[in-house]
Write a protein that holds these residues in place. Structure first.
Motif, PDB file in Angstrom:
ATOM      1  N   PRO A  95       0.815  -1.213   0.000  1.00  0.00           N
ATOM      2  CA  PRO A  95       0.000   0.000   0.000  1.00  0.00           C
ATOM      3  C   PRO A  95       0.847   1.259   0.000  1.00  0.00           C
ATOM      4  O   PRO A  95       2.055   1.217   0.229  1.00  0.00           O
ATOM      5  N   GLU A  96       0.174   2.377  -0.234  1.00  0.00           N
ATOM      6  CA  GLU A  96       0.885   3.635  -0.373  1.00  0.00           C
ATOM      7  C   GLU A  96       1.331   4.188   0.980  1.00  0.00           C
ATOM      8  O   GLU A  96       2.466   4.578   1.158  1.00  0.00           O
ATOM      9  N   ASP A  97       0.400   4.194   1.912  1.00  0.00           N
ATOM     10  CA  ASP A  97       0.687   4.822   3.190  1.00  0.00           C
ATOM     11  C   ASP A  97       1.276   3.769   4.109  1.00  0.00           C
ATOM     12  O   ASP A  97       0.578   3.067   4.808  1.00  0.00           O
ATOM     13  N   ARG A  98       2.620   3.662   4.093  1.00  0.00           N
ATOM     14  CA  ARG A  98       3.205   2.508   4.762  1.00  0.00           C
ATOM     15  C   ARG A  98       2.976   2.523   6.265  1.00  0.00           C
ATOM     16  O   ARG A  98       2.777   1.494   6.885  1.00  0.00           O
ATOM     17  N   LEU A  99       2.978   3.724   6.874  1.00  0.00           N
ATOM     18  CA  LEU A  99       2.834   3.739   8.325  1.00  0.00           C
ATOM     19  C   LEU A  99       1.426   3.370   8.758  1.00  0.00           C
ATOM     20  O   LEU A  99       1.231   2.729   9.774  1.00  0.00           O
ATOM     21  N   ARG A 100       0.430   3.773   7.939  1.00  0.00           N
ATOM     22  CA  ARG A 100      -0.932   3.490   8.379  1.00  0.00           C
ATOM     23  C   ARG A 100      -1.448   2.156   7.874  1.00  0.00           C
ATOM     24  O   ARG A 100      -2.221   1.491   8.526  1.00  0.00           O
ATOM     25  N   GLU A 101      -1.027   1.773   6.648  1.00  0.00           N
ATOM     26  CA  GLU A 101      -1.615   0.581   6.066  1.00  0.00           C
ATOM     27  C   GLU A 101      -0.635  -0.572   5.933  1.00  0.00           C
ATOM     28  O   GLU A 101      -1.027  -1.722   5.826  1.00  0.00           O
ATOM     29  N   GLY A 102       0.661  -0.251   5.894  1.00  0.00           N
ATOM     30  CA  GLY A 102       1.604  -1.303   5.546  1.00  0.00           C
ATOM     31  C   GLY A 102       2.374  -1.882   6.713  1.00  0.00           C
ATOM     32  O   GLY A 102       2.937  -2.958   6.607  1.00  0.00           O
ATOM     33  N   LEU A 103       2.398  -1.157   7.840  1.00  0.00           N
ATOM     34  CA  LEU A 103       3.256  -1.603   8.932  1.00  0.00           C
ATOM     35  C   LEU A 103       2.514  -1.541  10.255  1.00  0.00           C
ATOM     36  O   LEU A 103       1.492  -0.883  10.378  1.00  0.00           O
ATOM     37  N   PHE A 104       3.060  -2.242  11.239  1.00  0.00           N
ATOM     38  CA  PHE A 104       2.632  -2.042  12.618  1.00  0.00           C
ATOM     39  C   PHE A 104       3.733  -1.186  13.237  1.00  0.00           C
ATOM     40  O   PHE A 104       4.752  -1.709  13.684  1.00  0.00           O
ATOM     41  N   PRO A 105       3.553   0.149  13.229  1.00  0.00           N
ATOM     42  CA  PRO A 105       4.669   1.060  13.486  1.00  0.00           C
ATOM     43  C   PRO A 105       5.376   0.806  14.814  1.00  0.00           C
ATOM     44  O   PRO A 105       6.575   0.947  14.912  1.00  0.00           O
ATOM     45  N   LYS A 106       4.630   0.424  15.854  1.00  0.00           N
ATOM     46  CA  LYS A 106       5.263   0.298  17.161  1.00  0.00           C
ATOM     47  C   LYS A 106       5.868  -1.082  17.385  1.00  0.00           C
ATOM     48  O   LYS A 106       6.518  -1.326  18.388  1.00  0.00           O
ATOM     49  N   HIS A 107       5.615  -1.993  16.454  1.00  0.00           N
ATOM     50  CA  HIS A 107       6.155  -3.330  16.630  1.00  0.00           C
ATOM     51  C   HIS A 107       7.533  -3.460  15.983  1.00  0.00           C
ATOM     52  O   HIS A 107       7.947  -2.617  15.206  1.00  0.00           O
ATOM     53  N   SER A 108       8.209  -4.526  16.326  1.00  0.00           N
ATOM     54  CA  SER A 108       9.601  -4.640  15.927  1.00  0.00           C
ATOM     55  C   SER A 108       9.745  -4.929  14.441  1.00  0.00           C
ATOM     56  O   SER A 108       8.801  -5.343  13.764  1.00  0.00           O
ATOM     57  N   VAL A 109      10.952  -4.705  13.953  1.00  0.00           N
ATOM     58  CA  VAL A 109      11.268  -4.998  12.570  1.00  0.00           C
ATOM     59  C   VAL A 109      10.986  -6.474  12.296  1.00  0.00           C
ATOM     60  O   VAL A 109      10.366  -6.837  11.297  1.00  0.00           O
ATOM     61  N   LEU A 110      11.388  -7.332  13.233  1.00  0.00           N
ATOM     62  CA  LEU A 110      11.188  -8.774  13.080  1.00  0.00           C
ATOM     63  C   LEU A 110       9.710  -9.110  12.889  1.00  0.00           C
ATOM     64  O   LEU A 110       9.326  -9.791  11.937  1.00  0.00           O
ATOM     65  N   GLU A 111       8.880  -8.583  13.782  1.00  0.00           N
ATOM     66  CA  GLU A 111       7.456  -8.907  13.703  1.00  0.00           C
ATOM     67  C   GLU A 111       6.848  -8.394  12.412  1.00  0.00           C
ATOM     68  O   GLU A 111       6.021  -9.062  11.786  1.00  0.00           O
ATOM     69  N   ASN A 112       7.283  -7.208  11.987  1.00  0.00           N
ATOM     70  CA  ASN A 112       6.755  -6.658  10.755  1.00  0.00           C
ATOM     71  C   ASN A 112       7.180  -7.480   9.542  1.00  0.00           C
ATOM     72  O   ASN A 112       6.387  -7.721   8.639  1.00  0.00           O
ATOM     73  N   LEU A 113       8.443  -7.899   9.550  1.00  0.00           N
ATOM     74  CA  LEU A 113       8.938  -8.663   8.408  1.00  0.00           C
ATOM     75  C   LEU A 113       8.141  -9.947   8.217  1.00  0.00           C
ATOM     76  O   LEU A 113       7.900 -10.383   7.103  1.00  0.00           O
TER      77      LEU A 113
END
Lengths: 507, 328
Positions: free
Chosen positions: A344-362
């Motif tokens: 998605p375009e808006d990575r912070l709102r739609e693409g990621l869990f901003p407060k979670h770790s890089v590992l969890e997001n990956l």
């Protein structure tokens, strides 16, 4: 106020930064930074993400104070800067996230900051109204003053933010990546606004990674690299390629050329796809290893189409074939099962869990695939997989455990990419994949996409960054009024022609 | 702007009217003067507390310690007045309770505004802390012999009379505290930049900071203000009940928060209005006090409150989504 000479008057100095350094927990964000901004000038500030632009902006705005060095305003030392004092001095920042209050009305958003800076404690509704009307008029746009900001489309947030800066007695307006959410037409009118600010003796610090825009609008230019100013360029014209080299410290990459046999198997075939109010009568083929670009003015349906292919806004009628077999996409899960991933375009709102770790997001999208439904999560195995992705996409992070929101824009986007790539997609749909990403990361992201295409993945890039499409795509289609144009080959199409198609001059 | 807010609260207003109709049709006793007076009396304490909680929620926080602050302040003030013999002035009684309440609020503020801890965690902690401290250090006996001024105040009626059935109905002067608080909170939130700052923090704390609001100072003010309002509510509760029972009030947090949420405040902050909150209070008070007139068993009141919250919060979210179109 002054005569209009051939040469613009020799500028005095509005603000000067001298030897400013700042570090955060041992990381040197700024190192001996010095430059000055003159009134009535557009000063461009460019630098890759992580080069210290944001820190510098925050220091000018009084949000952070420098470890060493000094600020001078009108030639006077400007000490113990606080946001309020900076605003009183006439320093206005338009942050990339706009810093608006979504729960308040447009009028209040425009008037609030200047009223607070004035020291007002009683709300004077008539004055709020007048200020808002003035701000919108100065900007030369129409906005519904009573609407709540949260109900506005994102590009109008930008307009509200600028109108807000305009109504304050701004002497320096700092714009942080102001064009990220804007389409080309809106960018043009923004640049026009900026030029008119210059004529009223207001200084503008234009911070952006879009070198073409900066080089076009700036009178002077400062280039940041790794926290230091590597160049202060004092006169036009600026050469975007040269600036890019100063910024990255390496020669810029040109058009990515990739060997691609002409007739490869059709991977995805779409015919007469339609959804009420979103897109209609969409037909196209995507070959294995093809990069297809889709562009259009904001609201033409290109985002909706991307969401349609990925199951977020499924089509109501029409046919989709994958590998020659009928496919049904009625939700994100079915799209993922078919191997269609959406960035998605808006990575912070739609693409990621901003407060979670890089590992969890990956691993968020591929947990089930890696360990199976209802089995325990094997963190050691996961760390291995995640480390491999971090290396493969050269994601810069000191630890897998850091919250992903602490990464720079370019690295966040790589995390999003890795997250979806780990689902091993056959078709990857990306919406503005390099919005808010610096030049260096942009080139690398493009490289990753090309590599994927070479491995046979079909790629659809939805973007309003025309040079990006021309550099990366084999074919381009323009979307207007929810419909898709004929196929254009990238080699045979120039930016001008594409732009004219976009605004509807050529069909 | 006023018009816009009004329209937003129309469904809630409809719900209140609907409930009144149902209750009135179901049992004509609902419209009797003594029942109406009862409802007004019962809405004072919950109403004042709800207005305070609404302010906290508008700023993006949540306070669950306010009941403990209320009873702590009221009980402590009552004992203080009795022991010092200073029970002659009701003004002094209320002022000292409010002062005590704001000091307790300041303790919340220290953790929330300065240490930046999550508001729910802090107030859950202080709820227990304040209540425990009161029972340990101030005692746990009921006080039935209240100071003279408080007894006199509880007898001071605004409206009183006899119903046709021969029973007395009365609305105490203390009821005025509710409309006064409502006006005060409304002026604060809508007419001052402190109030707008509260909404601004609730909308986006970092933006509020950048806009020049002293967010830590504002938050300190908010929790002290809520503390003071709670203490007033606690004093009114003790005074009207003519008993200082240290086990009272704690436990009604969820009822109050329910009223505020029904009134349009969101747990995520940035929203909430005085009109909405008062309507929410009206709903909760009627359900708690009058559903019994329809022969609804009292346990069912909890079910109804729960359903109302789900419906109320659900419609807000769904309507917001519709406004923004497909993209949420």
């Amino acid at each position: 106020m002054y005569q209009d000479f051939d040469q613009k008057h020799i500028p005095s100095e509005l603000i000067r930064i001298e030897g400013v350094s700042k570090s955060f927990s041992g990381v040197q964000a700024l190192r001996e930074v010095s430059f000055s901004i003159a009134p009535g000038q557009v000063h461009g500030l460019v630098g890759e993400n992580g080069s210290g632009k944001s820190t510098l902006i925050k220091i000018l705005a009084g949000v952070l104070s420098p470890d060493r060095g000094a600020l001078f305003f009108d030639g006077q030392p400007f000490r113990s800067v606080s946001p309020k004092r900076a605003i009183r001095k006439g320093i206005q920042v338009i942050y990339q996230d706009f810093s608006l209050f979504p729960n308040l009305s447009v009028a209040e958003n425009i008037a609030l900051v200047s009223e607070v800076a004035r020291g007002a404690w009683r709300v004077d509704r008539r004055r709020v109204r007048e200020l808002a009307t003035r701000g919108v008029r100065l900007l030369g746009v129409e906005l519904d003053l009573d609407a709540l900001v949260e109900n506005l489309p994102i590009f109008q947030w930008q307009l509200v933010a600028i109108a807000r800066a305009l109504v304050q007695q701004a002497r320096l307006i700092i714009m942080d990546e102001p064009t990220t959410a804007l389409t080309r037409i809106e960018v043009d009118s923004l640049l026009k606004v900026i030029r008119s600010l210059r004529d009223s003796d207001i200084a503008v610090l234009f911070v952006s990674h879009k070198l073409n825009e900066v080089c076009n609008v700036a009178d002077r230019l400062s280039v940041l690299r790794n926290g230091s100013v590597v160049a202060n360029l004092d006169s036009k014209p600026f050469d975007p390629l040269g600036v890019a080299e100063l910024m990255t410290g390496r020669p810029p990459g040109g058009r990515t050329v990739r060997d691609r046999p002409d007739d490869r198997r059709v991977l995805l075939s779409v015919s007469n796809l339609a959804r009420q109010g979103a897109y209609s009568d969409v037909s196209f083929d995507l070959q294995e290893g093809e990069v297809l670009g889709i562009t259009g003015l904001l609201g033409s349906g290109q985002t909706e189409l991307a969401m349609g292919l990925s199951g977020l806004l499924p089509a109501e009628t029409g046919r989709i074939e994958l590998d020659g077999k009928d496919a049904v996409i009625d939700g994100i899960q079915s799209a993922l099962d078919l191997g269609i991933a959406y960035v998605p375009e808006d990575r912070l709102r739609e693409g990621l869990f901003p407060k979670h770790s890089v590992l969890e997001n990956l691993l968020a999208a591929s947990v089930e695939r890696s360990c199976g439904f209802l089995s325990f999560i094997d963190f050691q195995k996961f760390k291995g997989i995640a480390t491999a992705w971090v290396e493969r996409l050269s994601i810069k992070t000191s630890s897998l455990d850091l919250p992903v929101e602490t990464l720079s824009g370019g690295n966040q986007q790589r995390v999003v990419l890795a997250k979806w790539l780990s689902t091993e997609p056959r078709v990857l749909v990306l919406n503005n994949p390099t919005a808010g990403v610096d030049v260096g990361s942009k080139t690398e992201i493009h490289g990753i996409l090309q590599q994927l295409a070479e491995q046979g993945c079909g790629i659809i890039i939805v973007s309003d960054d025309l040079p990006e499409l021309l550099e990366n795509c084999d074919s381009i289609r323009v979307m207007s009024k929810s419909r898709l144009s004929e196929r254009l080959t990238a080699e045979a199409t120039g930016e001008d022609q594409l732009y004219r198609m976009l605004i509807g001059e050529v069909h | 702007m006023a018009l816009l807010n009004w329209r937003k609260e129309l469904p809630l207003f409809g719900a209140v009217l609907g409930l009144i109709l149902i209750l009135g049709v179901g049992n004509a006793a609902f419209f009797s003067l003594d029942n109406l007076a009862d409802l007004l009396r019962n809405s004072i304490v919950i109403g004042i507390m709800a207005l305070g909680v609404m302010v906290v929620m508008a700023s993006g926080g949540i306070d669950v310690s306010f009941t403990a602050i209320a009873i702590f302040s009221a009980y402590a003030t009552t004992r203080l007045l009795l022991e010092t013999g200073g029970g002659e002035s009701i003004v002094l009684a209320f002022v000292s309770a409010a002062f005590l309440g704001s000091i307790l609020g300041l303790i919340n503020a220290l953790f929330i505004a300065w240490l930046r801890l999550p508001t729910l965690i802090v107030t859950l902690g202080t709820l227990s802390l304040f209540r425990g401290a009161m029972l340990t250090f101030l005692g746990s006996e009921y006080i039935t012999a209240l100071p003279n001024s408080m007894v006199a105040f509880s007898r001071w009626d605004l409206v009183t009379g006899l119903t046709s059935g021969g029973s007395t109905y009365r609305v105490p002067v203390a009821f005025l505290a509710l409309p006064l608080t409502a006006v005060l909170v409304s002026l604060l939130l809508n007419r001052t930049y402190w109030g707008r700052g509260i909404y601004a923090i609730g909308g986006d704390r970092e933006s509020a900071e950048r806009a020049g609001f002293a967010t830590a100072g504002l938050q300190t003010f908010i929790y002290c203000f809520v503390g003071a309002l709670s203490a007033l509510a606690g004093m009114i509760h003790v005074t009207l009940g003519r008993i200082a029972n240290p086990f009272d009030l704690v436990g009604m947090e969820l009822n109050v928060i329910a009223a505020v949420v029904l009134g349009g405040a969101r747990l995520t902050g940035g929203y909430g209005s005085v009109t909405g909150t008062l309507l929410g209070v009206a709903l909760i008070v009627m359900i708690n006090n009058s559903l019994i007139l329809l022969g609804v068993p009292s346990f069912w009141q909890r079910v109804v409150v729960g359903l109302l919250i789900l419906i109320g919060a659900g419609t807000t979210v769904v309507r917001g989504r519709a406004l923004r179109g497909v993209r949420t």
